[in-house]
Design a protein around this motif. Structure first.
Motif, PDB file in Angstrom:
ATOM      1  N   HIS A  88       0.819  -1.217   0.000  1.00 15.51           N
ATOM      2  CA  HIS A  88       0.000   0.000   0.000  1.00 15.51           C
ATOM      3  C   HIS A  88       0.858   1.275   0.000  1.00 15.51           C
ATOM      4  O   HIS A  88       0.600   2.206  -0.763  1.00 15.51           O
ATOM      5  CB  HIS A  88      -0.926  -0.027   1.217  1.00 15.51           C
ATOM      6  CG  HIS A  88      -1.708   1.219   1.416  1.00 15.51           C
ATOM      7  ND1 HIS A  88      -2.588   1.703   0.471  1.00 15.51           N
ATOM      8  CD2 HIS A  88      -1.755   2.111   2.446  1.00 15.51           C
ATOM      9  CE1 HIS A  88      -3.132   2.825   0.908  1.00 15.51           C
ATOM     10  NE2 HIS A  88      -2.632   3.102   2.100  1.00 15.51           N
ATOM     11  N   HIS A 112       2.806   7.434   5.046  1.00 14.69           N
ATOM     12  CA  HIS A 112       1.565   7.844   5.717  1.00 14.69           C
ATOM     13  C   HIS A 112       0.937   6.787   6.615  1.00 14.69           C
ATOM     14  O   HIS A 112       0.267   7.120   7.582  1.00 14.69           O
ATOM     15  CB  HIS A 112       0.550   8.390   4.700  1.00 14.69           C
ATOM     16  CG  HIS A 112      -0.182   7.356   3.913  1.00 14.69           C
ATOM     17  ND1 HIS A 112       0.350   6.724   2.820  1.00 14.69           N
ATOM     18  CD2 HIS A 112      -1.423   6.835   4.067  1.00 14.69           C
ATOM     19  CE1 HIS A 112      -0.534   5.876   2.313  1.00 14.69           C
ATOM     20  NE2 HIS A 112      -1.613   5.909   3.062  1.00 14.69           N
ATOM     21  N   ASP A 113       1.142   5.516   6.322  1.00  8.94           N
ATOM     22  CA  ASP A 113       0.495   4.464   7.133  1.00  8.94           C
ATOM     23  C   ASP A 113       1.510   3.574   7.839  1.00  8.94           C
ATOM     24  O   ASP A 113       1.200   2.407   8.116  1.00  8.94           O
ATOM     25  CB  ASP A 113      -0.393   3.577   6.232  1.00  8.94           C
ATOM     26  CG  ASP A 113      -1.744   4.209   5.929  1.00  8.94           C
ATOM     27  OD1 ASP A 113      -2.163   5.129   6.654  1.00  8.94           O
ATOM     28  OD2 ASP A 113      -2.394   3.761   4.963  1.00  8.94           O
ATOM     29  N   ASP A 203      -3.913   7.732  -1.792  1.00  9.59           N
ATOM     30  CA  ASP A 203      -4.320   6.603  -0.967  1.00  9.59           C
ATOM     31  C   ASP A 203      -5.411   5.778  -1.654  1.00  9.59           C
ATOM     32  O   ASP A 203      -5.393   4.562  -1.630  1.00  9.59           O
ATOM     33  CB  ASP A 203      -4.912   7.201   0.316  1.00  9.59           C
ATOM     34  CG  ASP A 203      -4.710   6.331   1.527  1.00  9.59           C
ATOM     35  OD1 ASP A 203      -4.120   5.268   1.393  1.00  9.59           O
ATOM     36  OD2 ASP A 203      -5.162   6.757   2.605  1.00  9.59           O
TER      37      ASP A 203
HETATM   38 FE   FE2 Z   1      -3.361   4.594   3.366  1.00 11.20          FE
END
Ligand code: FE2
Ligand code: FE2
Length: 254
Positions: A88, A112-113, A203
């Motif tokens: 991702h 970001h994650d 995203d």
């Molecule tokens: Fe994400």
């Protein structure tokens, strides 16, 4: 199988710390709360310790890939993040890169994650921002923090609709809690709003199966935008070093 994940190595149990003992890995307290309620595993583990002379695990778990002595960012991608997070983050960053965005946006997408990868899902934007704050620009950490709130609020003019996946994840009637509504309001008026908004935009497209991105394409960009500590993440005595160490040794009893 993701072809770009580096091959892990494992340390035989006989070479791990405490090797003369049976070692017990107790789940982290935060994992004691699940759909079934509140589990309290301590008594069971303490009984095993007393009955069998087992000890609580400290240090390398033989079932987890060995990390380099001075781990860098991509080592966590390869050896600690789940496949879904690995894929991702790389897909998001590649998508932003291909759209022609600047390096601030691309590194923000890449990071970001990361909290979901190996630490905590809950409030992942906030945890993620803290993890990276000493190593990136203030703008990148800010964007990662606020992307969590911005994901719940459409901005059609910027090209972001409320994600279909969220109707599935949370139910169509879900309303974000007040603290996220407030964060959204704050972010809307901020000069870095678009950096965070772009994370949410890239995203959306980044959950495709079978689209694999080689993390090495980001090596130079990481070098320019993420100040890797010489001692390695987790060992530089920064205010967040313990958070990286927790991902290296997630089974430490204390
Ligand atoms: Fe994400
Ligand atoms: Fe996220």
């Amino acid at each position: 199988m993701i072809p770009y994940r580096r091959k892990p190595t494992y340390l035989p149990a006989s070479q791990c710390p405490q090797s003369e003992h049976e070692r017990l890995a107790m789940p982290q307290p935060i994992a004691n709360f699940d759909g079934e309620g509140w589990h309290q595993p301590e008594p069971g583990y303490l009984a095993q310790m007393n009955q069998r002379g087992a000890v609580f695990m400290m240090g390398q778990n033989p079932n987890l890939p060995v990390m380099p002595e001075r781990p860098q960012l991509l080592d966590f991608f390869h050896f600690r993040f789940t496949d879904i997070t690995f894929r991702h983050l790389l897909q998001s960053a590649k998508h932003a890169l291909d759209a022609g965005h600047n390096e601030t946006v691309v590194i923000a997408c890449l990071l970001h994650d990361i909290a979901n990868g190996a630490l905590l899902r809950s409030d992942h934007g906030y945890w993620g921002a803290q993890l990276i704050a000493p190593y990136v620009s203030e703008e990148v950490a800010w964007a990662v923090k606020y992307h969590q709130a911005l994901r719940y609020f459409a901005d059609e003019a910027a090209g972001f609709a409320y994600p279909d996946a969220y109707n599935q994840f949370f139910g169509p009637e879900f309303a974000p809690p007040e603290y996220l509504q407030q964060a959204h309001r704050e972010a809307r008026n901020h000069r870095w709003y678009m950096t965070s908004r772009l994370i949410t935009i890239h995203d959306v497209y980044a959950f495709e199966d079978g689209v694999e991105v080689d993390p090495e394409i980001f090596t130079d960009l990481i070098g320019r935008n993420f100040r890797q500590p010489e001692e390695g993440l987790g060992f530089d005595n920064s205010p967040v070093a313990h958070m990286w160490r927790t991902m290296i040794w997630p089974n430490n009893f204390l």
